[in-house]
Motif scaffolding. Structure first.
Motif, PDB file in Angstrom:
ATOM      1  N   VAL A   1       0.836  -1.202   0.000  1.00 18.90           N
ATOM      2  CA  VAL A   1       0.000   0.000   0.000  1.00 18.90           C
ATOM      3  C   VAL A   1       0.875   1.258   0.000  1.00 18.90           C
ATOM      4  O   VAL A   1       0.591   2.211  -0.714  1.00 18.90           O
ATOM      5  CB  VAL A   1      -0.990  -0.015   1.186  1.00 18.90           C
ATOM      6  CG1 VAL A   1      -1.733   1.302   1.295  1.00 18.90           C
ATOM      7  CG2 VAL A   1      -1.980  -1.167   1.044  1.00 18.90           C
ATOM      8  N   VAL A   2       1.953   1.255   0.788  1.00 15.35           N
ATOM      9  CA  VAL A   2       2.873   2.404   0.785  1.00 15.35           C
ATOM     10  C   VAL A   2       3.406   2.631  -0.621  1.00 15.35           C
ATOM     11  O   VAL A   2       3.420   3.759  -1.130  1.00 15.35           O
ATOM     12  CB  VAL A   2       4.034   2.203   1.788  1.00 15.35           C
ATOM     13  CG1 VAL A   2       5.133   3.232   1.568  1.00 15.35           C
ATOM     14  CG2 VAL A   2       3.534   2.289   3.223  1.00 15.35           C
ATOM     15  N   LYS A   3       3.844   1.563  -1.274  1.00 14.22           N
ATOM     16  CA  LYS A   3       4.377   1.686  -2.635  1.00 14.22           C
ATOM     17  C   LYS A   3       3.341   2.275  -3.593  1.00 14.22           C
ATOM     18  O   LYS A   3       3.658   3.113  -4.421  1.00 14.22           O
ATOM     19  CB  LYS A   3       4.812   0.324  -3.165  1.00 14.22           C
ATOM     20  CG  LYS A   3       6.085  -0.199  -2.584  1.00 14.22           C
ATOM     21  CD  LYS A   3       6.359  -1.568  -3.207  1.00 14.22           C
ATOM     22  CE  LYS A   3       7.590  -2.218  -2.688  1.00 14.22           C
ATOM     23  NZ  LYS A   3       7.796  -3.549  -3.294  1.00 14.22           N
ATOM     24  N   GLN A   4       2.098   1.824  -3.467  1.00 12.98           N
ATOM     25  CA  GLN A   4       1.063   2.234  -4.408  1.00 12.98           C
ATOM     26  C   GLN A   4       0.522   3.640  -4.160  1.00 12.98           C
ATOM     27  O   GLN A   4       0.092   4.308  -5.090  1.00 12.98           O
ATOM     28  CB  GLN A   4      -0.090   1.235  -4.379  1.00 12.98           C
ATOM     29  CG  GLN A   4       0.303  -0.128  -4.902  1.00 12.98           C
ATOM     30  CD  GLN A   4      -0.839  -1.098  -4.799  1.00 12.98           C
ATOM     31  OE1 GLN A   4      -1.869  -0.899  -5.435  1.00 12.98           O
ATOM     32  NE2 GLN A   4      -0.680  -2.132  -3.990  1.00 12.98           N
ATOM     33  N   LEU A   5       0.542   4.083  -2.900  1.00 21.21           N
ATOM     34  CA  LEU A   5      -0.078   5.377  -2.591  1.00 21.21           C
ATOM     35  C   LEU A   5       0.914   6.504  -2.320  1.00 21.21           C
ATOM     36  O   LEU A   5       0.585   7.670  -2.538  1.00 21.21           O
ATOM     37  CB  LEU A   5      -0.999   5.244  -1.369  1.00 21.21           C
ATOM     38  CG  LEU A   5      -2.207   4.344  -1.520  1.00 21.21           C
ATOM     39  CD1 LEU A   5      -3.035   4.368  -0.254  1.00 21.21           C
ATOM     40  CD2 LEU A   5      -3.034   4.729  -2.732  1.00 21.21           C
ATOM     41  N   ALA A   6       2.101   6.185  -1.828  1.00 18.32           N
ATOM     42  CA  ALA A   6       2.969   7.248  -1.330  1.00 18.32           C
ATOM     43  C   ALA A   6       4.305   7.383  -2.052  1.00 18.32           C
ATOM     44  O   ALA A   6       5.010   8.354  -1.822  1.00 18.32           O
ATOM     45  CB  ALA A   6       3.222   7.039   0.165  1.00 18.32           C
ATOM     46  N   LEU A   7       4.673   6.442  -2.896  1.00 20.51           N
ATOM     47  CA  LEU A   7       5.990   6.493  -3.521  1.00 20.51           C
ATOM     48  C   LEU A   7       5.884   6.519  -5.038  1.00 20.51           C
ATOM     49  O   LEU A   7       4.949   5.977  -5.612  1.00 20.51           O
ATOM     50  CB  LEU A   7       6.830   5.285  -3.101  1.00 20.51           C
ATOM     51  CG  LEU A   7       7.187   5.189  -1.626  1.00 20.51           C
ATOM     52  CD1 LEU A   7       7.925   3.892  -1.344  1.00 20.51           C
ATOM     53  CD2 LEU A   7       8.018   6.375  -1.188  1.00 20.51           C
ATOM     54  N   GLY A   8       6.870   7.122  -5.656  1.00 17.43           N
ATOM     55  CA  GLY A   8       7.002   7.066  -7.095  1.00 17.43           C
ATOM     56  C   GLY A   8       5.987   7.899  -7.854  1.00 17.43           C
ATOM     57  O   GLY A   8       5.238   8.689  -7.286  1.00 17.43           O
ATOM     58  N   ASP A   9       5.970   7.682  -9.147  1.00 20.01           N
ATOM     59  CA  ASP A   9       5.100   8.454 -10.032  1.00 20.01           C
ATOM     60  C   ASP A   9       3.625   8.130  -9.847  1.00 20.01           C
ATOM     61  O   ASP A   9       2.767   8.911 -10.255  1.00 20.01           O
ATOM     62  CB  ASP A   9       5.490   8.203 -11.494  1.00 20.01           C
ATOM     63  CG  ASP A   9       6.868   8.754 -11.813  1.00 20.01           C
ATOM     64  OD1 ASP A   9       7.328   9.683 -11.106  1.00 20.01           O
ATOM     65  OD2 ASP A   9       7.496   8.245 -12.757  1.00 20.01           O
ATOM     66  N   SER A  10       3.317   6.988  -9.255  1.00 19.22           N
ATOM     67  CA  SER A  10       1.915   6.598  -9.106  1.00 19.22           C
ATOM     68  C   SER A  10       1.305   7.050  -7.778  1.00 19.22           C
ATOM     69  O   SER A  10       0.168   6.710  -7.488  1.00 19.22           O
ATOM     70  CB  SER A  10       1.780   5.076  -9.234  1.00 19.22           C
ATOM     71  OG  SER A  10       2.439   4.430  -8.164  1.00 19.22           O
ATOM     72  N   ARG A  11       2.062   7.820  -6.979  1.00 21.27           N
ATOM     73  CA  ARG A  11       1.506   8.248  -5.688  1.00 21.27           C
ATOM     74  C   ARG A  11       0.270   9.115  -5.898  1.00 21.27           C
ATOM     75  O   ARG A  11       0.123   9.787  -6.920  1.00 21.27           O
ATOM     76  CB  ARG A  11       2.553   8.958  -4.850  1.00 21.27           C
ATOM     77  CG  ARG A  11       3.021  10.279  -5.370  1.00 21.27           C
ATOM     78  CD  ARG A  11       4.098  10.846  -4.427  1.00 21.27           C
ATOM     79  NE  ARG A  11       4.652  12.047  -4.973  1.00 21.27           N
ATOM     80  CZ  ARG A  11       5.776  12.116  -5.661  1.00 21.27           C
ATOM     81  NH1 ARG A  11       6.482  11.030  -5.889  1.00 21.27           N
ATOM     82  NH2 ARG A  11       6.207  13.262  -6.134  1.00 21.27           N
ATOM     83  N   VAL A  12      -0.623   9.076  -4.917  1.00 20.74           N
ATOM     84  CA  VAL A  12      -1.884   9.811  -5.006  1.00 20.74           C
ATOM     85  C   VAL A  12      -1.660  11.287  -4.705  1.00 20.74           C
ATOM     86  O   VAL A  12      -0.699  11.663  -4.025  1.00 20.74           O
ATOM     87  CB  VAL A  12      -2.949   9.227  -4.048  1.00 20.74           C
ATOM     88  CG1 VAL A  12      -3.355   7.828  -4.466  1.00 20.74           C
ATOM     89  CG2 VAL A  12      -2.494   9.254  -2.604  1.00 20.74           C
ATOM     90  N   ALA A  13      -2.563  12.121  -5.189  1.00 23.56           N
ATOM     91  CA  ALA A  13      -2.476  13.564  -4.945  1.00 23.56           C
ATOM     92  C   ALA A  13      -2.879  13.911  -3.513  1.00 23.56           C
ATOM     93  O   ALA A  13      -2.433  14.914  -2.970  1.00 23.56           O
ATOM     94  CB  ALA A  13      -3.357  14.312  -5.941  1.00 23.56           C
TER      95      ALA A  13
END
Length: 125
Positions: A78-90
């Motif tokens: 979940v951290v990877k998907q929401l908070a890191l990299g180009d795919s992080r949420v606004a």
């Protein structure tokens, strides 16, 4: 239209409901009104934060609180998907961390090395 302090919408991603209860007590004590949606770490929580799938069309949360105090495979994903990299949420993501998870954040798996993206906030419970 952004929420006022009295109408805050929080998404709490956590395995336990005790954090949600503590957060509700804190909000009441501070005179804050709003909605707290607690979800277990996983695909549904990611979809809710991203407003995709069954959550499409729902208003976004004002803040995502992600309990990362006891990192495991699900919470790391979940951290990877929401908070890191180009795919992080606004939406702002606040990580609730521990000494154990601070180490995990700086591991090769997460590649966290840019404090300008977000800063972990440690707490004890």
């Amino acid at each position: 239209m952004p929420a006022t302090a009295e109408q805050i919408k929080l998404l709490l991603i956590s395995d336990g409901s005790e954090q949600a209860a503590m957060l509700r007590q804190l909000m009441e004590r501070e005179g804050l009104r709003g909605e707290i949606r607690r979800m277990d770490p996983g695909r549904s929580a990611v979809a809710c934060a991203r407003r995709s799938g069954p959550y499409r069309g729902e208003p976004p949360p004002d803040v995502v609180l992600l309990d990362f105090s006891h990192p495991d495979r699900r919470s790391t994903s979940v951290v990877k998907q929401l908070a890191l990299g180009d795919s992080r949420v606004a939406t702002p993501v606040v990580l609730l961390t521990s000494e154990e998870s601070d180490v995990a954040l700086h591991s090769r798996e997460l590649h966290f090395d840019d404090s300008s993206v977000f800063a972990p906030v440690s707490y004890t419970h």
